[in-house]
Design a protein around this motif. Structure first.
Motif: not given
Length: 266
Positions: A126-134
């Motif tokens: 999930a973090h690798r997508t670059g879409q985790v803001a918080k």
């Protein structure tokens, strides 16, 4: 008496080497020996197979070395022989989701004819997508909760809430799992589910995180289910039913009573 050959005087800084005698040319060109430079990589590089044959060789090497997770052994047991075809499929699946082969084998679980992904690797994807803001983790019902009490006395309202925000969305994806949910699923205070007895708070967190990740980052998970969830609703092998004596003691339950309960359920 044999005459000793003349000694050549060599100047290492000279462009040519002078040598008298009929067997030695007047001038020998100097040969520069090139040294292979040592290169420092900016990051650790994994060996990635480029074909089915290379994946098979990689799998065979892992099997021969014994570096194979239990789930990729015969019968899913630690003393089982490594299953080379299954290891190769795990390597291919790891490459499909974009992780190095050995990282994938450690984070994947083959079960029910398909692969699931363990929670830590799911979070990494999930973090690798670059879409985790918080990300935010909250304890529910903590005001009335005493962690020192036996888990059988923990309040039903106690649980964990995990929230993930995507960079392109204002509202978070929320996952919650409480003691009430665990009881409804037959997980709580269950000697057959040892992780839930040994690490109840962590298991509540794992389930809550799994809900949020599956809802918010299906693109990063590539449609994989979360192994932490799958393992909870899988039946235990007959040899593990009833749990261990240590687990029963941690539940603050007398072993004799647990045995009677198991015989009644059977």
């Amino acid at each position: 008496m044999i005459d000793e050959p003349e000694q050549l005087e060599i100047d290492p800084n000279a462009d040519v080497i002078d040598g008298p005698g009929s067997d030695v040319p007047d001038q020998i060109p100097k040969v520069d020996r090139m040294l292979v430079p040592l290169l420092a990589q900016s990051e650790v590089m994994a060996i990635m197979p480029r074909s089915i044959e290379e994946a098979q060789r990689y799998a065979n090497g892992l099997c021969l070395s014994g570096i194979v997770p239990d789930a990729f052994r015969e019968g899913g047991k630690r003393d089982g022989l490594p299953n080379a075809p299954l290891v190769m499929m795990g390597i291919l699946k790891a490459m499909e989701i974009g992780v190095p082969p050995q990282t994938g084998l450690a984070g994947l679980l083959p079960i029910n004819g398909r692969f699931a992904v363990w929670g830590d690797l799911a979070a990494a994807l999930a973090h690798r997508t670059g879409q985790v803001a918080k990300q935010q983790v909250t304890e529910l019902g903590a005001a009335n909760h005493d962690p020192g009490k036996p888990i059988g006395e923990w309040p039903d309202a106690y649980g964990i809430r995990v929230m993930y925000w995507r960079t392109d969305q204002e509202d978070p994806y929320v996952g919650e799992f409480t003691v009430r949910d665990a009881k409804r699923a037959g997980l709580w205070n269950n000697a057959r589910k040892q992780p839930w007895v040994l690490y109840p708070k962590r298991m509540l967190y794992n389930r809550a995180r799994a809900f949020a990740l599956r809802d918010g980052f299906a693109d990063g998970l590539h449609g994989l289910t979360i192994a932490d969830e799958v393992m909870d609703y899988m039946p235990e092998p007959p040899s593990e039913r009833g749990g261990s004596e240590r687990t029963k003691l941690l539940m603050d339950e007398r072993p004799e009573e647990a045995e009677v309960a198991d015989e009644t359920e059977a």
